[in-house]
Write an enzyme that holds these catalytic residues in place. Structure first.
Site, mmCIF file in Angstrom:
data_model
loop_
_atom_site.group_PDB
_atom_site.id
_atom_site.type_symbol
_atom_site.label_atom_id
_atom_site.label_comp_id
_atom_site.label_asym_id
_atom_site.label_seq_id
_atom_site.Cartn_x
_atom_site.Cartn_y
_atom_site.Cartn_z
ATOM 1 N N HIS A 1 -4.747 -1.809 -5.717
ATOM 2 C CA HIS A 1 -3.971 -0.686 -6.242
ATOM 3 C C HIS A 1 -4.931 0.413 -6.689
ATOM 4 C CE1 HIS A 1 -0.490 -3.711 -7.172
ATOM 5 N NE2 HIS A 1 -0.766 -3.598 -5.888
ATOM 6 N N ASP B 1 0.808 -1.229 0.000
ATOM 7 C CA ASP B 1 0.000 0.000 0.000
ATOM 8 C C ASP B 1 0.836 1.271 0.000
ATOM 9 O OD1 ASP B 1 -2.211 -1.689 0.153
ATOM 10 O OD2 ASP B 1 -2.257 -1.599 2.330
HETATM 11 P P1 GDP Z 1 -0.757 0.300 -3.596
HETATM 12 O O1 GDP Z 1 -1.351 -0.976 -3.114
HETATM 13 O O2 GDP Z 1 0.719 0.366 -3.376
HETATM 14 O O3 GDP Z 1 -1.113 0.616 -5.025
HETATM 15 O O4 GDP Z 1 -1.392 1.453 -2.699
HETATM 16 P P2 GDP Z 1 -2.935 1.603 -2.259
HETATM 17 O O5 GDP Z 1 -3.722 2.012 -3.428
HETATM 18 O O6 GDP Z 1 -3.379 0.394 -1.521
HETATM 19 O O7 GDP Z 1 -2.828 2.739 -1.168
HETATM 20 C C1 GDP Z 1 -2.219 3.959 -1.440
HETATM 21 C C2 GDP Z 1 -3.231 5.081 -1.208
HETATM 22 O O8 GDP Z 1 -2.564 6.311 -1.189
HETATM 23 C C3 GDP Z 1 -4.254 5.188 -2.324
HETATM 24 O O9 GDP Z 1 -5.476 5.607 -1.777
HETATM 25 C C4 GDP Z 1 -3.676 6.254 -3.230
HETATM 26 O O10 GDP Z 1 -4.668 6.953 -3.955
HETATM 27 C C5 GDP Z 1 -3.036 7.172 -2.223
HETATM 28 N N1 GDP Z 1 -1.847 7.906 -2.698
HETATM 29 C C6 GDP Z 1 -0.844 7.471 -3.509
HETATM 30 N N2 GDP Z 1 0.108 8.422 -3.616
HETATM 31 C C7 GDP Z 1 -0.309 9.467 -2.879
HETATM 32 C C8 GDP Z 1 0.266 10.743 -2.560
HETATM 33 O O11 GDP Z 1 1.367 11.091 -2.972
HETATM 34 N N3 GDP Z 1 -0.463 11.558 -1.712
HETATM 35 C C9 GDP Z 1 -1.681 11.181 -1.203
HETATM 36 N N4 GDP Z 1 -2.309 12.016 -0.394
HETATM 37 N N5 GDP Z 1 -2.247 9.994 -1.486
HETATM 38 C C10 GDP Z 1 -1.557 9.153 -2.298
HETATM 39 P P1 IMO Z 2 -0.812 -4.219 -2.207
HETATM 40 O O1 IMO Z 2 -0.391 -4.800 -3.531
HETATM 41 C C1 IMO Z 2 -1.006 -4.510 2.157
HETATM 42 C C2 IMO Z 2 -0.762 -8.524 3.872
HETATM 43 C C3 IMO Z 2 -2.052 -8.903 4.600
HETATM 44 C C4 IMO Z 2 -1.493 -9.839 5.664
HETATM 45 C C5 IMO Z 2 -0.378 -10.567 4.918
HETATM 46 C C6 IMO Z 2 -0.775 -11.916 4.350
HETATM 47 O O2 IMO Z 2 -2.107 -3.533 -2.245
HETATM 48 O O3 IMO Z 2 0.280 -3.407 -1.617
HETATM 49 P P2 IMO Z 2 -2.323 -12.644 2.307
HETATM 50 O O4 IMO Z 2 -3.770 -12.377 2.039
HETATM 51 O O5 IMO Z 2 -1.409 -12.173 1.246
HETATM 52 O O6 IMO Z 2 -2.070 -14.079 2.684
HETATM 53 O O7 IMO Z 2 -2.003 -11.799 3.645
HETATM 54 O O8 IMO Z 2 0.001 -9.712 3.849
HETATM 55 N N1 IMO Z 2 -0.945 -8.071 2.479
HETATM 56 C C7 IMO Z 2 -0.986 -6.791 2.104
HETATM 57 N N2 IMO Z 2 -0.957 -5.662 2.845
HETATM 58 N N3 IMO Z 2 -1.058 -4.439 0.802
HETATM 59 C C8 IMO Z 2 -1.077 -5.549 0.060
HETATM 60 O O9 IMO Z 2 -1.035 -5.522 -1.292
HETATM 61 C C9 IMO Z 2 -1.056 -6.802 0.696
HETATM 62 N N4 IMO Z 2 -1.078 -8.078 0.276
HETATM 63 C C10 IMO Z 2 -0.991 -8.846 1.372
HETATM 64 O O10 IMO Z 2 -2.685 -7.781 5.160
HETATM 65 O O11 IMO Z 2 -0.903 -9.092 6.690
HETATM 66 MG MG MG Z 3 -2.837 -1.649 -1.812
#
Ligand code: GDP
Ligand code: IMO
Ligand code: MG
Length: 435
Positions: free
Chosen positions: A49, A21
């Site tokens: 994502h 994340d």
């Molecule tokens: P990912 O799994 O790595 O793609 O990340 P996620 O989507 O799960 O979580 C990242 C969150 O941060 C999302 O809600 C994005 O829209 C937000 N985000 C990403 N970059 C930025 C940034 O530079 N500033 C802010 N405020 N939000 C961001």
């Molecule tokens: P993105 O791609 C955050 C974490 C779960 C748990 C551990 C194992 O969005 O960054 P699983 O379901 O994979 O067996 O869970 O890994 N986890 C993530 N946490 N972002 C993710 O993906 C994750 N994918 C798995 O929360 O702690």
């Molecule tokens: Mg994510």
């Protein structure tokens, strides 16, 4: 590159460097304007994502897209997306995502390919995931319950079922039933509608026919023909089954090795490797988190950063930036660039802390320890930096950032030893500083 001032070459990967994340989806979306192929390599629908797209008619509003299995290049019409062999694929979830994209006028026709060696994830894997968690009691991992671990277990115990096997449905059905019988011996509690899943898969087996390719061969041919390829990492380095905080990890290798294995693209072919790093740290699920803030400040960052899981909606644990894991991720992956994200979320904090070292029994540890007892009980050394109060959301050049924000970025760069070549200052596509 024409519009994006980063010199990444023809084959790059974007990797999570913390516990997931970090904001991978946003950079992948930005880069896929210029990359023609976007490829997922590992993980499954545990990934979430997020991409925000400004409404062209009313640019003050944005539409949110969350990608779980479909690669995050889909919002660029010219981009073709491939699900690589290292992914564990729940087909109904993929088709739900496709349907949602179509509803939003994103045409997916001919734009989503699947490597024929990709392992299928079934409903029973999700059931088993829940049973395993239940049995672990207070030692539970806090998985996303998407069946990831059980599907990789089948894969490595050589009873997994790959997507090409759907093309002979009778043979596939026999293997599916046999696997289920074996698994029921181990996890008697699982109860679900087998016939419903099989009839659903029979329909999907027809739909996937035109989508299947020999993944590695397809990618190598594209590469030789000069097409630009972007591999989309999922999860994060600290969730790596080998290098992360085992057993509080996922069941694949989100680090660079998993990228090569999960696509068939050899490590030496990559021209650049971009690590995504949040300007602070978050984690969902159980397991050690050295810089976690369990107080009101952690809650404030969670609210301001919108730190709630994109897949499960769970609140994310929040903490200070940790340069020990930052350095570890740079080392493990051989990163060439860092995208520091969410710097805007730290605006307004009077002081910021950065973890610089882990200490145990009065000795500085050389890196991240394997032993979780040490990780839970070690001391953390911090430095303090001055914060800034100016709104940085509209700033687009590094020079224009407040001096204290620049100092914070430069300090992280110095501590981890890798160039921070882009900085996120907001959710939208354009909220990025390149340097
Ligand atoms: P990912 O799994 O790595 O793609 O990340 P996620 O989507 O799960 O979580 C990242 C969150 O941060 C999302 O809600 C994005 O829209 C937000 N985000 C990403 N970059 C930025 C940034 O530079 N500033 C802010 N405020 N939000 C961001
Ligand atoms: P993105 O791609 C955050 C974490 C779960 C748990 C551990 C194992 O969005 O960054 P699983 O379901 O994979 O067996 O869970 O890994 N986890 C993530 N946490 N972002 C993710 O993906 C994750 N994918 C798995 O929360 O702690
Ligand atoms: Mg994510």
């Amino acid at each position: 590159m024409a519009n994006i001032p980063l010199n990444l070459g023809n084959l790059t990967a974007v990797l999570g460097t913390q516990w997931g994340d970090e904001g991978k989806g946003k950079l992948i979306d930005i880069l896929s304007e210029e990359f023609e192929l976007v490829v997922r390599a590992a993980g499954g629908a545990n990934a979430g994502h997020t991409i925000y797209l400004r409404d062209p008619v009313s640019p003050t509003t944005s539409k949110k897209f969350v990608f779980h299995l479909v690669p995050s290049g889909m919002l660029h019409k010219a981009c073709v997306c491939l699900i690589g062999n290292g992914v564990v694929l729940h087909l109904p979830t993929l088709f739900e995502e496709i349907e949602l994209l179509e509803k939003n006028n994103i045409s997916t026709n001919g734009r989503i390919l699947i490597a024929d060696r990709t392992h299928l994830l079934f409903d029973y894997h999700k059931e088993i995931d829940a049973v395993q968690e239940e049995r672990k009691g207070d030692k539970k991992v806090g998985t996303t319950k998407r069946g990831i671990g059980p599907c990789y277990m089948d894969k490595t115990s050589r009873m997994g079922i790959r997507i090409h096997e759907l093309l002979n449905f009778a043979k596939f059905t026999a293997k599916y039933r046999q696997n289920l019988a074996t698994l029921k011996d181990l996890y008697g509690e699982i109860t679900y509608d087998t016939e419903k899943e099989l009839s659903e898969l029979k329909i999907l087996a027809e739909k996937i026919k035109p989508m299947l390719v020999d993944g590695a061969h397809y990618l190598h041919t594209a590469y030789k023909n000069g097409r630009k390829i972007l591999v989309e990492g999922a999860n994060g380095s600290m969730l790596d089954v080998d290098h992360g905080t085992y057993p509080y990890v996922t069941s694949s290798n989100p680090t660079i090795g998993g990228i090569s294995v999960g696509t068939g693209l050899p490590g030496r072919a990559f021209t650049s490797l971009v690590g995504i790093m949040k300007a602070y740290v978050t984690r969902v699920g159980s397991g050690p988190f050295p810089t976690e803030l369990k107080d009101q400040l952690g809650e404030d960052i969670r609210q301001k950063g919108g730190e709630f899981g994109a897949t499960t909606g769970r609140p994310r644990r929040c903490g200070w930036y940790d340069s020990v894991i930052g350095k570890y991720a740079v080392m493990l992956n051989g990163l060439t660039d860092i995208n520091l994200t969410k710097l805007d979320v730290l605006t307004g904090l009077p002081t910021l802390k950065i973890a610089t070292a882990y200490k145990y029994n009065d000795e500085i540890l050389p890196s991240v320890p394997a032993d979780l007892d040490i990780m839970e009980n070690m001391e953390i050394e911090y430095i303090e930096m001055q914060g800034w109060t100016e709104n940085i959301g509209d700033i687009r050049s590094f020079e224009n950032l407040p001096q204290n924000a620049k100092n914070y970025v430069l300090k992280i760069e110095e501590l981890i030893g890798c160039k921070i070549s882009s900085i996120g200052v907001g959710m939208e596509r354009d909220a990025m500083i390149f340097r």
